[in-house]
Design a protein around this motif. Structure first.
Motif, PDB file in Angstrom:
ATOM      1  N   LEU A 528       0.781  -1.377  -0.224  1.00 33.61           N
ATOM      2  CA  LEU A 528       0.131  -0.022  -0.147  1.00 33.61           C
ATOM      3  C   LEU A 528       0.882   1.375   0.016  1.00 33.61           C
ATOM      4  O   LEU A 528       0.238   2.471   0.198  1.00 33.61           O
ATOM      5  CB  LEU A 528      -0.977   0.088   1.311  1.00 33.61           C
ATOM      6  N   SER A 529       2.224   1.208  -0.222  1.00 38.54           N
ATOM      7  CA  SER A 529       3.108   2.226  -0.432  1.00 38.54           C
ATOM      8  C   SER A 529       3.143   3.013   0.856  1.00 38.54           C
ATOM      9  O   SER A 529       3.455   4.323   0.834  1.00 38.54           O
ATOM     10  CB  SER A 529       2.782   3.172  -1.272  1.00 38.54           C
ATOM     11  N   LEU A 530       3.134   2.342   2.147  1.00 34.85           N
ATOM     12  CA  LEU A 530       3.029   2.893   3.543  1.00 34.85           C
ATOM     13  C   LEU A 530       4.280   2.924   4.062  1.00 34.85           C
ATOM     14  O   LEU A 530       4.843   2.344   4.849  1.00 34.85           O
ATOM     15  CB  LEU A 530       2.009   2.384   4.531  1.00 34.85           C
ATOM     16  N   LEU A 531       5.420   3.429   3.226  1.00 29.74           N
ATOM     17  CA  LEU A 531       7.009   3.089   3.475  1.00 29.74           C
ATOM     18  C   LEU A 531       7.467   3.804   4.763  1.00 29.74           C
ATOM     19  O   LEU A 531       8.261   3.157   5.438  1.00 29.74           O
ATOM     20  CB  LEU A 531       7.673   3.477   2.225  1.00 29.74           C
ATOM     21  N   GLU A 532       7.213   4.884   4.916  1.00 27.05           N
ATOM     22  CA  GLU A 532       7.709   5.475   6.040  1.00 27.05           C
ATOM     23  C   GLU A 532       6.992   4.948   7.511  1.00 27.05           C
ATOM     24  O   GLU A 532       7.787   4.751   8.394  1.00 27.05           O
ATOM     25  CB  GLU A 532       7.229   6.922   6.437  1.00 27.05           C
ATOM     26  N   SER A 565      11.784  -0.425   2.741  1.00 21.63           N
ATOM     27  CA  SER A 565      11.235   0.894   2.980  1.00 21.63           C
ATOM     28  C   SER A 565      12.160   1.733   3.460  1.00 21.63           C
ATOM     29  O   SER A 565      11.728   3.009   3.182  1.00 21.63           O
ATOM     30  CB  SER A 565      10.206   0.797   4.534  1.00 21.63           C
ATOM     31  N   GLY A 566      13.404   1.392   4.140  1.00 16.58           N
ATOM     32  CA  GLY A 566      14.448   2.582   4.291  1.00 16.58           C
ATOM     33  C   GLY A 566      14.969   3.041   3.167  1.00 16.58           C
ATOM     34  O   GLY A 566      15.649   3.893   3.340  1.00 16.58           O
ATOM     35  N   ILE A 567      14.860   2.439   1.892  1.00 14.43           N
ATOM     36  CA  ILE A 567      15.676   3.113   0.986  1.00 14.43           C
ATOM     37  C   ILE A 567      15.272   4.434   0.666  1.00 14.43           C
ATOM     38  O   ILE A 567      16.101   5.309   0.116  1.00 14.43           O
ATOM     39  CB  ILE A 567      15.175   2.188  -0.465  1.00 14.43           C
ATOM     40  N   ILE A 568      13.801   4.983   1.041  1.00 14.40           N
ATOM     41  CA  ILE A 568      13.728   6.134   0.618  1.00 14.40           C
ATOM     42  C   ILE A 568      13.807   7.331   1.941  1.00 14.40           C
ATOM     43  O   ILE A 568      13.243   8.364   1.890  1.00 14.40           O
ATOM     44  CB  ILE A 568      12.130   6.442   0.038  1.00 14.40           C
ATOM     45  N   VAL A 569      14.192   6.734   3.071  1.00 13.26           N
ATOM     46  CA  VAL A 569      14.194   7.356   4.241  1.00 13.26           C
ATOM     47  C   VAL A 569      15.643   8.116   4.618  1.00 13.26           C
ATOM     48  O   VAL A 569      16.513   7.487   4.213  1.00 13.26           O
ATOM     49  CB  VAL A 569      14.126   6.456   5.504  1.00 13.26           C
TER      50      VAL A 569
END
Length: 956
Positions: A528-532, A565-569
């Motif tokens: 669901l793209s809830l990456l953060e 998910s941490g790739i974008i953090v």
């Protein structure tokens, strides 16, 4: 008072039975049984009701009832047609089969008929909103069927609708309209006597039904029975008999559950329509719920002139209240004094079930709490338990979920609660039956649940364990490469998982349970793209691992979730690397090839995104080794995608095209069930194939491939693959000079990335806009955009496209005459490409640097510039990059020995397909970025372009 049937006369008060005036001797029990059958003449009386009347304080078996009924049959004999007076209706009970006449209607105690000008009706509402169609349909059904029950949850406006219908139809009843509010009646035995007293008829309790029916037998009256739910059986018995024996009588009832008797027509009143979240501003005003809310708010002294934002707040309040009329009225009064914003905030905090309404309203209608108390107090202990605990569930829920957290079988209880309008039945997209509580009912249920802290803890634990079992069972069946539609299979999972995780990490929660729940729900967050959110919870779960016992699969899932998910953090690079490495170790121990390859695929995305294409290529080699000898087609295809992408970044276009065209043919069917990482690799492969096709001289096919990548990504409905497709397709369009197409893609990229808070991709959209502005001649504006984009991208571990943006900055500064800045940025571009391995455009970087050295103000660099231009041509030629080879040859032809360069140019042009040559000639002549200033020292001569175009046309 007496009853006559056949040759018999029954005198209930004197407890005497006569046949042709002669007393008939029957026992006391038999007399009680006969009295019940006579009073309900023509209708079936259940065995339960018969035994309750004849043996009120004693438990008896069915055999005793049959014995007494048999004796009574013998005493009565048969009627004129030879049939027994008492007949048995299998499975239901007994009935008296005879015409019954009562002398009650001729009694002097009976009042005169109701006059039309004595309608016993409350006044209608001054303005009823949103019920016009309901009013028409209720009246039509009443005319057609004479017996209608308005059904719905408390506070929906059943009474308001029924009263409005009665007023509208009152002229059609010569003997008047009678309104009977049954709410004050606490004993079902008093229902008929209450109606009788409203009619002005004296009737003993035992014969009240017969008295009422005999009185109404010849009357044209509308009888409105309001609030039947708490005395439902008695109201049903009276209504059924009156409808059967009074041919001109019309009955209009209101209830939270159907009476379920012969002749009844049910009209279920729906909530007032509310606008969907995407309906905004004045468009919301046409919805009845918003109209009612704003009308009542104005009546309470609130603002009447509202701006768009305030109307949107009102619409959101109406959505939260599920269109329940009473709740809307109560909340509107609060909004008049506190304002819309504060009222919505209060609703989100406490839901306002204690807010008061009109002082003149019935006590149960003065607050939502009182309204639900009325219904709750009528429930059985099991119904109360299930309703309380169902309040803990978020959104629609299954019977299984309710059963697990209630610890009892709930199917029958849920059906009963639905029949009482306390919960709703809903069908999910796949046709499965689910149940739902309205927000006001949910708030009330939670209020009741929180009165018992130990019960809250039991429910919270059972709730978390149920969803963990659900997700774990799904994970056991799932393929690591495939989602299997987790969000579609369990549409209620997300909200429930969130609340369960929140409880697990609360003071009274269970961190071990929470860690496993985070692990097995992580695919849902990623889907669901809830990456953060995924990163936050997986990081917290892993931080508690030393004190938590957890299974190995769950630990691998946690590390994988934190890494992906941490790739974008921001600032998560070291954590991500460690998690990928640990997840790989666990996958190796488990011997799970697909899990290992999926982790490698994610690791590859991270490394290449972070500007380390060499390391990304090395782990792809490891994946290829792991996959060697495997018959797993999907696994081998995944390895080919990654391998083709690495070849493309390393500038080996010939190898890249062969691998990519084999593994992702354009226009083929796309598996939309792939996990985020695997599908992202597919989209990356597709857009790299489009770029390779463009650079190798196949511009038209490149357009088709890029569009296919965008369409596939859009169908997947996840923002990250779509952003990747849009970014690289837009970049390709810029290389081709197709700026209108590029702008459209960039606008879409900006919108998607902003909506999903993907800061790095939003920065990419700004950098691409900067490139376009540079090539349109607005170099200063382009510099500002590019610098801003680069700052964000470097802080977000997104080094992809930095080389292109540094090259664009160099060209921008050159156009501004700032050669030193231009030289510095082209050196940065070359250094970044060599260090990170993104060397696919090295030939063009060398061409730009060579041009700057030759045409720059500093002397002594012409030889270096010439060397760069020659190296640019050779690099492009050796890698199969026809576009850059042609650009280098064009620049050489203008800036170096014309004879030698002309030969290079002709050789390059000859490699291109005939149908592509004019297109590529235009591309290199007007530079590849779509116009603006060229940095190779000269503007091309139009006669030269025309001559080449003519020659090519003729040869084609």
């Amino acid at each position: 008072m007496s009853y006559r049937f056949g040759s018999f006369r029954l005198l209930p008060i004197e407890r005497r039975l006569e046949r042709d005036g002669v007393p008939v001797s029957i026992g006391s029990r038999a007399f009680d049984l006969l009295s019940v059958l006579v009073e309900n003449g023509g209708t079936v009386v259940s065995k339960r009701d018969l035994t309750a009347r004849a043996w009120p304080d004693t438990v008896v078996d069915e055999v005793s009832l049959r014995v007494h009924i048999s004796a009574l049959r013998k005493s009565l004999g048969t009627n004129d047609s030879g049939a027994a007076f008492i007949s048995n209706v299998s499975g239901r009970g007994y009935m008296l089969s005879a015409e019954i006449e009562s002398d009650i209607a001729r009694s002097d105690t009976v009042a005169a008929p109701i006059a039309k000008n004595e309608n016993h009706l409350p006044p209608p509402l001054f303005r009823m909103i949103g019920r016009e169609a309901a009013l028409e349909e209720t009246c039509e059904r009443l005319v057609s069927h004479r017996f209608v029950t308005v059904l719905g949850a408390g506070g929906m406006g059943k009474t308001t609708l029924a009263i409005a219908a009665a007023h509208k139809m009152s002229d059609g009843f010569r003997d008047g309209v009678l309104f009977v509010d049954l709410a004050p009646v606490t004993d079902g035995a008093l229902v008929a006597t209450t109606v009788a007293s409203h009619l002005g008829v004296a009737a003993p309790a035992q014969a009240a039904v017969a008295v009422v029916c005999n009185f109404l037998k010849e009357k044209r009256i509308l009888l409105l029975l309001d609030n039947c739910e708490h005395v439902i059986e008695a109201a049903a018995a009276l209504a059924e008999r009156a409808h059967r024996y009074c041919p001109e009588l019309c009955i209009l009832a209101t209830s939270r559950e159907a009476l379920r008797v012969e002749g009844e027509q049910v009209y279920k009143i729906a909530p007032l329509r509310t606008p969907a979240p995407d309906v905004v501003g004045d468009d919301s005003r046409r919805f009845p719920a918003v109209q009612l809310f704003l009308d009542r708010m104005a009546a309470a002294g609130g603002a009447t002139e509202l701006g768009r934002g305030e109307i949107d707040l009102a619409a959101e309040i109406c959505r939260r209240l599920d269109g329940m009329a009473l709740a809307l009225e109560l909340t509107a009064a609060r909004a008049a004094s506190h304002g819309l914003s504060r009222t919505l905030e209060l609703l989100q905090q406490r839901f306002g079930i204690h807010w008061g309404g009109r002082r003149t309203a019935l006590p149960r209608h003065q607050t939502v709490l009182a309204l639900h108390d009325w219904s709750y107090n009528l429930l059985s202990p099991d119904e109360k338990l299930v309703l309380r605990r169902a309040g803990w569930l978020s959104g629609p829920f299954t019977a299984e979920a309710a059963s697990k957290i209630s610890r009892i079988e709930t199917d029958d209880v849920l059906d009963s609660l639905a029949d009482k309008s306390l919960i709703s039945r809903v069908l999910s997209a796949n046709g499965a039956l689910r149940y739902r509580l309205a927000e006001t009912t949910k708030a009330y249920a939670l209020d009741k649940l929180h009165c018992d802290a130990p019960e809250v803890e039991r429910v919270a634990r059972a709730h978390a364990e149920y969803f963990l079992d659900l997700l774990r069972a799904h994970a056991r069946k799932a393929d690591p490469f495939h989602l299997s539609g987790l969000s579609k299979t369990f549409p209620e999972a997300l909200a429930n998982v969130r609340s369960a995780i929140d409880w697990c990490y609360s003071e009274s929660g269970d961190p071990e349970l929470g860690a496993q729940l985070v692990a097995y729900s992580s695919p849902l967050f990623l889907e669901l793209s809830l990456l953060e959110e995924c990163f936050r919870w997986s990081d917290r779960a892993l931080s508690s691992l030393p004190s938590v016992i957890i299974d190995e699969v769950a630990e691998a899932l946690l590390h994988q979730a934190r890494a992906v998910s941490g790739i974008i953090v921001r600032e998560a690079r070291d954590i991500v690397t460690a998690s990928f490495e640990r997840a790989l170790d666990i996958a190796d121990n488990l011997g799970n090839l697909r899990l290992r390859l999926e982790i490698i695929a994610g690791f590859n995305i991270f490394l290449m995104r972070a500007g380390n294409c060499y390391a990304g290529a090395r782990i792809v080699d490891a994946a290829e080794t792991a996959c060697m000898g495997s018959s797993d087609v999907v696994a081998r295809r995944l390895v080919l995608w990654m391998k083709g992408i690495c070849h493309a970044y390393n500038g080996d276009f010939i190898a890249a095209r062969g691998v990519l065209e084999e593994s992702c043919p354009v226009g083929g069917s796309v598996d939309l069930d792939l996990t985020l990482v695997v599908f992202t690799q597919f989209i990356r492969a597709k857009v790299q194939l489009a770029r390779v096709q463009l650079f190798q001289g196949d511009g038209r096919r490149s357009e088709i491939t890029a569009r296919d990548a965008i369409d596939s990504a859009a169908a997947y409905s996840h923002p990250i693959p779509l952003c990747i497709a849009l970014a690289y397709a837009a970049s390709n369009a810029i290389w081709k000079g197709d700026l209108a197409v590029a702008n459209g893609m960039i606008e879409r990229l900006a919108e998607v990335s902003e909506r999903h808070s993907l800061a790095a991709f939003h920065a990419v959209s700004k950098g691409l806009r900067g490139e376009i502005r540079v090539h349109q001649g607005s170099a200063a504006e382009g510099v500002t955009m590019l610098v801003s984009a680069i700052d964000v991208m470097t802080s977000r571990n997104h080094d992809h496209m930095l080389v292109s943006f540094y090259a664009a900055l160099a060209e921008a500064y050159a156009a501004l005459g700032e050669v030193s800045h231009a030289t510095r940025h082209i050196e940065t571009a070359i250094s970044t490409a060599r260090t990170g391995g993104e060397i696919f455009q090295m030939s063009d970087l060398l061409r730009i640097r060579g041009t700057l050295l030759i045409s720059g103000p500093l002397e002594g660099h012409i030889a270096e510039g010439n060397a760069d231009l020659r190296k640019a041509y050779e690099t492009a030629r050796d890698s199969g990059n026809s576009l850059h080879e042609l650009r280098a040859a064009t620049t050489l032809r203008r800036m170096l020995n014309p004879a030698e360069a002309e030969e290079m140019f002709d050789e390059t042009l000859a490699k291109l397909p005939h149908e592509e040559r004019v297109f590529y000639m235009d591309l290199v002549q007007c530079p590849p970025y779509g116009g603006g200033q060229s940095f190779d020292g000269q503007v091309p001569r139009s006669s030269e372009i025309s001559a080449v175009s003519t020659d090519l046309s003729e040869s084609a």
